[in-house]
Design a protein around this motif. Structure first.
Motif, PDB file in Angstrom:
ATOM      1  N   GLY A  87     -18.363 126.522  17.394  1.00  0.00           N
ATOM      2  CA  GLY A  87     -17.503 125.906  16.798  1.00  0.00           C
ATOM      3  C   GLY A  87     -17.401 126.559  15.251  1.00  0.00           C
ATOM      4  N   ASN A  88     -18.112 127.924  15.221  1.00  0.00           N
ATOM      5  CA  ASN A  88     -18.349 128.495  13.724  1.00  0.00           C
ATOM      6  C   ASN A  88     -18.644 127.498  12.650  1.00  0.00           C
ATOM      7  OD1 ASN A  88     -16.028 130.345  15.045  1.00  0.00           O
ATOM      8  ND2 ASN A  88     -16.838 131.381  13.220  1.00  0.00           N
ATOM      9  N   LEU A 107     -16.069 113.819  22.507  1.00  0.00           N
ATOM     10  CA  LEU A 107     -16.022 114.675  21.398  1.00  0.00           C
ATOM     11  C   LEU A 107     -14.924 115.628  21.674  1.00  0.00           C
ATOM     12  CD1 LEU A 107     -19.654 114.875  20.323  1.00  0.00           C
ATOM     13  CD2 LEU A 107     -17.876 113.504  19.324  1.00  0.00           C
ATOM     14  N   PRO A 108     -14.359 115.963  22.761  1.00  0.00           N
ATOM     15  CA  PRO A 108     -13.336 116.851  22.930  1.00  0.00           C
ATOM     16  C   PRO A 108     -12.172 116.515  21.751  1.00  0.00           C
ATOM     17  CG  PRO A 108     -14.019 116.865  25.165  1.00  0.00           C
ATOM     18  CD  PRO A 108     -14.687 115.612  24.302  1.00  0.00           C
ATOM     19  N   GLN A 109     -11.547 117.381  20.919  1.00  0.00           N
ATOM     20  CA  GLN A 109     -10.585 117.040  20.165  1.00  0.00           C
ATOM     21  C   GLN A 109      -9.191 116.556  21.138  1.00  0.00           C
ATOM     22  OE1 GLN A 109     -10.527 117.168  16.477  1.00  0.00           O
ATOM     23  NE2 GLN A 109     -12.664 117.166  17.238  1.00  0.00           N
ATOM     24  N   LEU A 110      -8.366 115.708  20.504  1.00  0.00           N
ATOM     25  CA  LEU A 110      -7.271 114.868  21.189  1.00  0.00           C
ATOM     26  C   LEU A 110      -6.721 115.858  22.234  1.00  0.00           C
ATOM     27  CD1 LEU A 110      -6.937 111.881  21.334  1.00  0.00           C
ATOM     28  CD2 LEU A 110      -5.018 112.270  19.899  1.00  0.00           C
ATOM     29  N   ASP A 111      -6.336 116.809  21.765  1.00  0.00           N
ATOM     30  CA  ASP A 111      -5.286 117.823  22.680  1.00  0.00           C
ATOM     31  C   ASP A 111      -6.250 118.126  23.761  1.00  0.00           C
ATOM     32  OD1 ASP A 111      -3.170 117.513  21.259  1.00  0.00           O
ATOM     33  OD2 ASP A 111      -3.007 119.250  20.235  1.00  0.00           O
ATOM     34  N   ASP A 131     -22.318 116.739  19.932  1.00  0.00           N
ATOM     35  CA  ASP A 131     -22.214 117.594  19.095  1.00  0.00           C
ATOM     36  C   ASP A 131     -20.815 118.059  18.722  1.00  0.00           C
ATOM     37  OD1 ASP A 131     -22.554 119.939  17.250  1.00  0.00           O
ATOM     38  OD2 ASP A 131     -23.895 121.166  18.690  1.00  0.00           O
ATOM     39  N   GLY A 132     -20.153 117.283  17.849  1.00  0.00           N
ATOM     40  CA  GLY A 132     -18.765 117.317  17.446  1.00  0.00           C
ATOM     41  C   GLY A 132     -18.425 118.604  16.985  1.00  0.00           C
ATOM     42  N   GLN A 133     -18.996 119.143  15.913  1.00  0.00           N
ATOM     43  CA  GLN A 133     -18.760 120.240  15.198  1.00  0.00           C
ATOM     44  C   GLN A 133     -18.648 121.422  15.854  1.00  0.00           C
ATOM     45  OE1 GLN A 133     -19.968 120.861  11.287  1.00  0.00           O
ATOM     46  NE2 GLN A 133     -20.373 118.887  10.867  1.00  0.00           N
ATOM     47  N   SER A 134     -19.316 121.306  17.208  1.00  0.00           N
ATOM     48  CA  SER A 134     -19.510 122.657  18.360  1.00  0.00           C
ATOM     49  C   SER A 134     -17.862 122.765  18.936  1.00  0.00           C
ATOM     50  CB  SER A 134     -20.529 122.350  19.156  1.00  0.00           C
ATOM     51  OG  SER A 134     -20.334 121.547  19.946  1.00  0.00           O
ATOM     52  N   GLY A 172     -14.931 121.536  17.280  1.00  0.00           N
ATOM     53  CA  GLY A 172     -13.784 121.478  16.549  1.00  0.00           C
ATOM     54  C   GLY A 172     -13.921 120.308  15.616  1.00  0.00           C
ATOM     55  N   GLN A 173     -14.844 119.314  15.830  1.00  0.00           N
ATOM     56  CA  GLN A 173     -14.780 118.468  14.641  1.00  0.00           C
ATOM     57  C   GLN A 173     -15.018 119.014  13.267  1.00  0.00           C
ATOM     58  OE1 GLN A 173     -17.251 114.992  15.477  1.00  0.00           O
ATOM     59  NE2 GLN A 173     -17.829 114.835  13.282  1.00  0.00           N
ATOM     60  N   LYS A 174     -14.270 118.736  12.175  1.00  0.00           N
ATOM     61  CA  LYS A 174     -14.491 119.339  10.718  1.00  0.00           C
ATOM     62  C   LYS A 174     -15.597 118.491  10.148  1.00  0.00           C
ATOM     63  CE  LYS A 174     -10.985 122.546  10.944  1.00  0.00           C
ATOM     64  NZ  LYS A 174     -11.818 122.463  12.216  1.00  0.00           N
ATOM     65  N   PRO A 175     -16.360 119.392   9.570  1.00  0.00           N
ATOM     66  CA  PRO A 175     -17.236 118.373   8.699  1.00  0.00           C
ATOM     67  C   PRO A 175     -16.818 117.887   7.317  1.00  0.00           C
ATOM     68  CG  PRO A 175     -17.779 120.951   8.213  1.00  0.00           C
ATOM     69  CD  PRO A 175     -16.672 120.653   9.350  1.00  0.00           C
ATOM     70  N   ILE A 176     -17.495 116.823   6.876  1.00  0.00           N
ATOM     71  CA  ILE A 176     -16.955 115.997   5.671  1.00  0.00           C
ATOM     72  C   ILE A 176     -16.936 116.943   4.461  1.00  0.00           C
ATOM     73  CG2 ILE A 176     -17.263 113.986   4.335  1.00  0.00           C
ATOM     74  CD1 ILE A 176     -16.283 113.193   6.789  1.00  0.00           C
TER      75      ILE A 176
END
Lengths: 483, 483
Positions: free
Chosen positions: B106-107, A456-460, A59-62, A64-68
């Protein structure tokens, strides 16, 4: 009424026994502990960490992944069509929104659609599939669904049949995505396991399929073969030859293929071939094999888990059976309209020359590149660790490394009533805030232990996770290797 | 492989027999004919009418009902949160949207929520119910659902249990909403029918409950009692005394009450008492009766069918059973987030002093007034017709008048393999474009015939419908009464 002793209508004793048996690892005991910790953190309880790293759910958006942007702009417009009259959104966004509204009765996403979904969206899915596969797709065989899980359940349900006195068997890969085992338990279908070969990058071999089929055929009638490609939790991508083998095998044994292809857009190495494409390119009679393919809006580059959108495509199903499938789906009214709208955006994205194209293409390309980077990073992290080996993450959103757990740790796990890999991930969670899922939730060769992590965790955050996990693992191994 | 004869894995012969039995009147043969006609009209085929009047489905927005602006503005904001930074929407809209986003990981509404729904929304539902009922509600017993149908199925599923060799019985009203009969067929549960008394405005009488229970107890173990209040398709609203009787009856026979209260906001005469409220106000041990209440976002003043939102509230369920219910729900991930957002808007509407209040209150009041007018109009229309009688539409969105069908028409129906009321509504559809559902889809006393219409066509269209239906009916009766 005074002498009457009141009894509950339903207790553990007379509850549906299939529901009792059902286990769902992704949302199991680990998940509940995660939720407790989340609450404790919020309440200011002292922990060895200040933040959780949820690598347990795709679940990427949970995290930090930004929706398109394009997708979300269309959704805003169909939700509140007055926005179509403003200058706030680009023209192609407004056009897509108008298309969707035109497909809805009363021009409103607040109306029920037909239970199979909006015709125009189904037609666009067919066009999308034709382009993907370079072969014909009939929109009458495509139906929109509230995610893939519900769709898989609707199709498996067709095979519940104990009237002939023989149990129905369904072949599942091991490791598998636990929705399948949970659904088989719920439906009283027999789980027939075939092992993926970890030593060959989780290959699906014909020999193993035959072995498994032969053995289980003694006790049940096998009618379905589930293949997950790209693999969850294993991350492999099947070759074209492999898919041809599977089709021949299904033909030989009259099996209905369930192709779980929800990660078809998440490819970092190799090429994705859909079962539909490979099947269509076979000669008769091989091209008669029955197939259903599942797709979800929760994965891919869009990652719109919360909208519960998806589709299924049926190939070669007996028309009477198809009618019955569609009939049974109709009792639930329709997949939610905004999930259908997401599907429309995914199969009709902005094209070159349209005002949203540039931003859309950039967002998508950045994301896909980042997935590939993270897949490599996770694989490397595990292979750098002592007693851990991890196959190449060719696709999907997961790695499923094998972990050697020291005998003393296995003993310690036993003492607290936990499986060794469950013990490992619970310790990991308690000490670092990193949340992963034990391999036992997906199935593994007895005596081997795995964990599943998402990429899925963002790079940092992922870099942070790599450091913490390595430290934890070292400490864990040392603790349980000492005399 | 050359000598091998390929057989399909699944055909009508080995398909799940429960799925074959399943019938779903609302989306049955009439619905398919309606879709054909719709297509024919679009293709320019000549018909005796130019427009359809779809009075067959409780879906206001599909035929002109406007959504509540406040709800849709919030949905636009959660879909595309950049809108929160603009001046386009009022402050209370933005605040509600921010509340929902804060409840999402993730808001983002693109994340999965927990399978029971966003905590903050469940808590707000509890507060709403407490205000509605003036009694305590525990948000841990409330779970958000993708509409009521899915929720009802999840709960009925718990009662599938053939291990004791005795079939499980579920009491359903006749007439009933066909989701219930369809689900019982699918689950192999036994349908135990109790008749509502048409001569007493579709009253639910204790005598009839006892008769039905006694008779069916010979052949099955009855464990569930379904009550639909306000009634669908019958439009009656139960009195408080009536509900108390039902609770006593359930207590006496250890029945789990399924209170289908999805029309709780659609009241035109009488007062809505929730089962929860009446149950809570009983003395021990009567207040121990097990209850689940279902609510939907598809009905009420919001009519947001397409968003598939709803909730269920559980009372007095054995905790272990509740855990198993929640576990089985979790395999489907979560109800879609925008459906959850609709729920939040409905339980936390604008209040006096907030910027959206005036418009919201006006839209809602206008709609409720219009529902009441249309309910009266439909009732009068039917009672004006020869051989037709219709009870008061006190609530919900339907009338279910009884129609005397002349013997010759019954004969004519038989000749074409149709039920008499099916024959009537199909003729009505072919000649006028008005679409209603035959009573046989809901159940009726044998030898009586009914049709179900919604009260949802907008006022002008409804007037047109009244004229056309009256003319059609007169002609129909004349045609089949002549010598």
């Amino acid at each position: 009424m005074d002498n009457y002793e009141f009894g509950k209508s339903i207790t553990f004793q007379n509850l549906n026994p299939h529901i009792i048996k059902l286990e769902y690892a992704i949302r199991g005991s680990l998940f509940h502990r995660l939720m407790e910790i989340e609450k404790e953190l919020k309440d200011g309880v002292q922990m060895p960490f200040t933040n959780l790293i949820k690598a347990n759910i795709g679940d990427g958006q949970s995290i930090g992944q930004k929706p398109i942007s394009f997708i979300r702009q269309v959704l805003a417009c169909v939700s509140y069509p007055n926005l179509l009259k403003t200058e706030y959104f680009p023209q192609d966004v407004k056009e897509r929104a108008a298309d969707i509204l035109n497909g809805c009765d009363g021009n409103s996403v607040g109306s029920y659609t037909t239970s199979l979904g909006i015709d125009a969206v189904r037609q666009s899915v067919a066009t999308y599939i034709e382009k993907r596969d370079s072969c014909k797709a009939d929109w009458n065989n495509i139906c929109l669904t509230p995610g893939a899980s519900a769709a898989i359940k609707s199709c498996l349900k067709l095979f519940i049949n104990n009237t002939n006195g023989q149990k129905t068997g369904v072949m599942l890969p091991v490791p598998q995505y636990p929705l399948y085992s949970a659904t088989l338990a719920e439906y009283g279908l027999t789980q027939v396991e075939y092992y993926l070969d970890e030593s060959k990058n989780w290959a699906l071999t014909l020999e193993e399929l035959e072995r498994s089929h032969k053995e289980a055929s003694k006790s049940c009638k096998i009618r379905v073969l589930v293949v997950i490609n790209p693999g969850n939790p294993t991350g492999q991508v099947l070759t074209r030859e492999n898919i041809e083998d599977v089709i021949k095998f299904a033909y030989k044994h009259s099996l209905f293929i369930f192709a779980d292809e929800v990660y078809q857009q998440n490819i970092y190495e190799g090429i994705f071939y859909s079962f539909k494409k490979v099947l269509s390119e076979q000669k008769a009679p091989l091209n008669q094999v029955e197939l259903v393919s599942f797709m979800s809006m929760s994965k891919g580059y869009m990652g719109e888990c919360g909208f519960r959108g998806g589709w299924l495509e049926i190939v070669n199903m007996d028309p009477e059976v198809l009618n019955n499938l569609y009939k049974s789906i109709s009792a639930r009214h329709c997949p939610n309209t905004l999930g259908q709208a997401v599907v429309y955006c995914v199969v009709r994205p902005p094209v070159e020359g349209e005002p949203s194209y540039k931003l859309y293409a950039k967002e998508k390309a950045d994301l896909m590149k980042s997935f590939a980077t993270r897949a490599k990073m996770v694989e490397k992290m595990f292979n750098d660790m002592e007693g851990v080996s991890c196959n190449v993450v060719q696709g999907a959103l997961y790695a499923f490394p094998r972990i050697e757990i020291p005998p003393k740790a296995i003993e310690a796990a036993k003492n607290v009533g936990q499986k060794p890999d469950e013990f490992y991930v619970l310790r990991l969670l308690e000490e670092t805030g990193i949340c992963m899922v034990p391999g036992s939730g997906f199935g593994q060769v007895p005596g081997t232990y795995h964990i599943r992590t998402t990429i899925l965790p963002q790079l940092d955050l992922l870099k942070e996770m790599v450091d913490m996990l390595k430290k934890f693992h070292k400490k864990f191994i040392e603790e349980y290797s000492s005399d």
